[in-house]
Design a protein around this motif. Sequence first.
Motif, mmCIF file in Angstrom:
data_model
loop_
_atom_site.group_PDB
_atom_site.id
_atom_site.type_symbol
_atom_site.label_atom_id
_atom_site.label_comp_id
_atom_site.label_asym_id
_atom_site.label_seq_id
_atom_site.Cartn_x
_atom_site.Cartn_y
_atom_site.Cartn_z
ATOM 1 N N UNK A 63 0.831 -1.201 0.000
ATOM 2 C CA UNK A 63 0.000 0.000 0.000
ATOM 3 C C UNK A 63 0.865 1.250 0.000
ATOM 4 N N UNK A 64 1.968 1.209 0.727
ATOM 5 C CA UNK A 64 2.883 2.343 0.725
ATOM 6 C C UNK A 64 3.574 2.477 -0.624
ATOM 7 N N UNK A 65 3.865 1.364 -1.250
ATOM 8 C CA UNK A 65 4.504 1.409 -2.558
ATOM 9 C C UNK A 65 3.552 1.988 -3.588
ATOM 10 N N UNK A 66 2.255 1.621 -3.506
ATOM 11 C CA UNK A 66 1.264 2.225 -4.402
ATOM 12 C C UNK A 66 1.230 3.734 -4.220
ATOM 13 N N UNK A 67 1.206 4.174 -2.981
ATOM 14 C CA UNK A 67 1.183 5.611 -2.714
ATOM 15 C C UNK A 67 2.447 6.282 -3.222
ATOM 16 N N UNK A 68 3.590 5.634 -3.016
ATOM 17 C CA UNK A 68 4.852 6.188 -3.474
ATOM 18 C C UNK A 68 4.889 6.292 -4.998
ATOM 19 N N UNK A 69 4.468 5.237 -5.670
ATOM 20 C CA UNK A 69 4.445 5.276 -7.130
ATOM 21 C C UNK A 69 3.490 6.341 -7.643
ATOM 22 N N UNK A 70 2.348 6.489 -6.991
ATOM 23 C CA UNK A 70 1.405 7.529 -7.413
ATOM 24 C C UNK A 70 2.036 8.908 -7.280
ATOM 25 N N UNK A 71 2.685 9.167 -6.154
ATOM 26 C CA UNK A 71 3.300 10.474 -5.940
ATOM 27 C C UNK A 71 4.400 10.718 -6.966
ATOM 28 N N UNK A 72 5.222 9.706 -7.217
ATOM 29 C CA UNK A 72 6.310 9.870 -8.186
ATOM 30 C C UNK A 72 5.758 10.204 -9.563
ATOM 31 N N UNK A 73 4.774 9.459 -10.028
ATOM 32 C CA UNK A 73 4.263 9.694 -11.367
ATOM 33 C C UNK A 73 3.384 10.931 -11.442
ATOM 34 N N UNK A 74 2.721 11.305 -10.361
ATOM 35 C CA UNK A 74 1.934 12.532 -10.373
ATOM 36 C C UNK A 74 2.847 13.750 -10.415
ATOM 37 N N UNK A 75 3.916 13.709 -9.643
ATOM 38 C CA UNK A 75 4.858 14.826 -9.656
ATOM 39 C C UNK A 75 5.568 14.902 -10.996
ATOM 40 N N UNK A 76 5.923 13.762 -11.552
ATOM 41 C CA UNK A 76 6.574 13.780 -12.855
ATOM 42 C C UNK A 76 5.630 14.265 -13.949
ATOM 43 N N UNK A 77 4.366 13.986 -13.813
ATOM 44 C CA UNK A 77 3.401 14.465 -14.800
ATOM 45 C C UNK A 77 3.290 15.988 -14.788
ATOM 46 N N UNK A 78 3.638 16.610 -13.666
ATOM 47 C CA UNK A 78 3.605 18.068 -13.584
ATOM 48 C C UNK A 78 4.618 18.682 -14.549
ATOM 49 N N UNK A 79 5.682 17.959 -14.853
ATOM 50 C CA UNK A 79 6.685 18.468 -15.782
ATOM 51 C C UNK A 79 6.182 18.496 -17.213
ATOM 52 N N UNK A 80 5.094 17.816 -17.500
ATOM 53 C CA UNK A 80 4.565 17.828 -18.853
ATOM 54 C C UNK A 80 3.919 19.162 -19.215
ATOM 55 N N UNK A 81 3.399 19.879 -18.252
ATOM 56 C CA UNK A 81 2.741 21.154 -18.545
ATOM 57 C C UNK A 81 3.726 22.237 -18.978
ATOM 58 N N UNK A 82 4.843 22.446 -18.261
ATOM 59 C CA UNK A 82 5.802 23.430 -18.788
ATOM 60 C C UNK A 82 6.399 22.995 -20.122
ATOM 61 N N UNK A 83 6.545 21.694 -20.307
ATOM 62 C CA UNK A 83 7.067 21.203 -21.569
ATOM 63 C C UNK A 83 6.166 21.620 -22.727
ATOM 64 N N UNK A 84 4.869 21.562 -22.519
ATOM 65 C CA UNK A 84 3.938 21.929 -23.583
ATOM 66 C C UNK A 84 4.072 23.403 -23.953
ATOM 67 N N UNK A 85 4.349 24.255 -22.993
ATOM 68 C CA UNK A 85 4.507 25.678 -23.309
ATOM 69 C C UNK A 85 5.833 25.952 -24.002
ATOM 70 N N UNK A 86 6.899 25.261 -23.597
ATOM 71 C CA UNK A 86 8.198 25.462 -24.232
ATOM 72 C C UNK A 86 8.191 24.866 -25.640
ATOM 73 N N UNK A 87 7.475 23.775 -25.804
ATOM 74 C CA UNK A 87 7.428 23.112 -27.108
ATOM 75 C C UNK A 87 6.826 24.025 -28.161
ATOM 76 N N UNK A 88 5.912 24.881 -27.767
ATOM 77 C CA UNK A 88 5.276 25.769 -28.734
ATOM 78 C C UNK A 88 6.122 26.996 -29.049
ATOM 79 N N UNK A 89 7.169 27.254 -28.261
ATOM 80 C CA UNK A 89 8.031 28.412 -28.516
ATOM 81 C C UNK A 89 8.874 28.153 -29.762
ATOM 82 N N UNK A 90 9.111 29.192 -30.562
ATOM 83 C CA UNK A 90 9.904 28.990 -31.784
ATOM 84 C C UNK A 90 11.365 28.667 -31.456
ATOM 85 N N UNK A 91 11.916 27.704 -32.172
ATOM 86 C CA UNK A 91 13.312 27.345 -32.012
ATOM 87 C C UNK A 91 13.576 26.239 -31.014
#
Length: 123
Positions: A63-91
Amino acid sequence: MRTYFDAYVGLAVLLLVGGAIVGGGLAANRLLRPHRPTPEKLLTYECGVDPVGEGWAHSYVRYYVFAYLYVVFAVDAVFLFPWATVFSAPGYGLTTLGEMFVFLAFLAAGLAYAGKKGVLSWV
């Protein structure tokens, strides 16, 4: 003439005032609250169920491992939002796209490793 450390005086005063407000609130709570302990209030409370037996219970590490994996992947998913804004920038298109695929490959490798170890199977 102001020196470099004059800005820290304001910060120190702000921290002292904040600490005094928090300490004053806790002291007022301690002085003003009613204190009437009863045997019912001193019992261990768990979801409205009266405690039976000892206080020791087994809990699975999974159960702790499930919670840990959720936190790891949820926090890592937060990095996808800034990536989307930088991806649209020219160059920055192809460089950013390559970096994100490397990032997603690390996430997929971690998820595959957790699946291979049997961590993702529920009980």
